[in-house]
Design an enzyme around this catalytic site. Sequence first.
Site, mmCIF file in Angstrom:
data_model
loop_
_atom_site.group_PDB
_atom_site.id
_atom_site.type_symbol
_atom_site.label_atom_id
_atom_site.label_comp_id
_atom_site.label_asym_id
_atom_site.label_seq_id
_atom_site.Cartn_x
_atom_site.Cartn_y
_atom_site.Cartn_z
ATOM 1 C CG ASP A 161 -19.076 26.475 -28.977
ATOM 2 O OD1 ASP A 161 -17.996 25.853 -28.963
ATOM 3 O OD2 ASP A 161 -19.390 27.259 -29.891
ATOM 4 C CE LYS A 195 -18.464 28.270 -36.791
ATOM 5 N NZ LYS A 195 -18.074 28.860 -35.488
HETATM 6 C C1 R5P Z 1 -15.000 28.356 -32.227
HETATM 7 O O1 R5P Z 1 -14.354 27.442 -32.698
HETATM 8 C C2 R5P Z 1 -15.429 28.390 -30.795
HETATM 9 O O2 R5P Z 1 -15.591 27.096 -30.277
HETATM 10 C C3 R5P Z 1 -16.724 29.166 -30.650
HETATM 11 O O3 R5P Z 1 -17.727 28.509 -31.422
HETATM 12 C C4 R5P Z 1 -16.552 30.576 -31.148
HETATM 13 O O4 R5P Z 1 -15.443 31.161 -30.518
HETATM 14 C C5 R5P Z 1 -17.779 31.396 -30.852
HETATM 15 O O5 R5P Z 1 -17.571 32.670 -31.350
HETATM 16 P P1 R5P Z 1 -18.770 33.639 -31.705
HETATM 17 O O6 R5P Z 1 -19.698 33.673 -30.521
HETATM 18 O O7 R5P Z 1 -18.086 34.953 -31.960
HETATM 19 O O8 R5P Z 1 -19.455 33.109 -32.938
#
Ligand code: R5P
Length: 310
Positions: A216, A190
């Site tokens: 995550d 990503k």
């Molecule tokens: C990023 O490194 C975190 O692990 C999450 O992937 C991120 O905080 C998710 O944020 P969002 O839902 O705003 O894309």
Amino acid sequence: MKLISGNSNKNLTALISEYLDTPVTDCNIKRFSDMEIFVEVMENVRGKDTFFVQSTSYPCNDNLMELLIAIDALKRGSARRITAVIPYFGYARQDRKTGGRTPISAKLVANLITAAGADRVLTLELHAGQIQGFFDIPVDNLSASPVFEPYIREQFPDQPICIVSPDVGGVVRARHLAKRIGADLAIIDKRREKAGVSEVMNVIGDVKDKVCILVDDIVDSGGTLCNAAGALEAKGAKEVHAYVVHGVLSGQAVERVKNSPLKKLVITNSIEATEEMKAAHNIEQISIAPLIGEAARRISEERSISELFK
Ligand code: R5P
């Protein structure tokens, strides 16, 4: 042992209290008319092993300030030990300088909690494990895998599963879970063009005809997950689910998740769910109260916490 709750997640504290069979100590948290916070612990805590439960979730600054003032109240009330139980540690994503003249807010928050008088911290799935080193007091950083793992096994018996990290930063977490349940691993490369907006670039690994489970630490805007789910679907995944520890779900995130290809998003109750989250057809919350309760008990009895993860 005294269990005390801030305002951020009283339902979770009630569940921890049930698990521990220990009542929640009465604590009066008030606002002055200018919104200054005042905390009064209504029972004697002198010489007690105290656990103050507070996620620094939305409104994160108010909840953080409440935590700091409560720690101060416990310290001045002569508690023997103060454990700040922070199921969701806000500001954790600001764990490094991202450019010139930018802060490392996670370190600042760690300093504030320590300066307020906490003796130790009990938290869950920090955004980066190294944040433990921002504190000069002991930190127990629990993993949510003892909660997610049996649930995943129960939900998907006899199906080819692929655990997917939605970005390169989450590979260690995803690999750990994949190994424990004997599943395949895939990674999404990503690139985030600007804060709050995410863009999926590439799926690394074979996801075709598999049940894909994105894992995550945080779902905030939902951009990372929903884009990842779309990319997996485009690569032929059978269905896409997500297991995320902290459901921040700010702004239009719930709507986004509802309209995404995600069959189900499972989050924990580290952050109290809003009515909108509860009503969403594809969002489910599972409880981490027994895990936090057991860890608190072990801290109190000076027993091992790592044994919980064997
Ligand atoms: C990023 O490194 C975190 O692990 C999450 O992937 C991120 O905080 C998710 O944020 P969002 O839902 O705003 O894309």
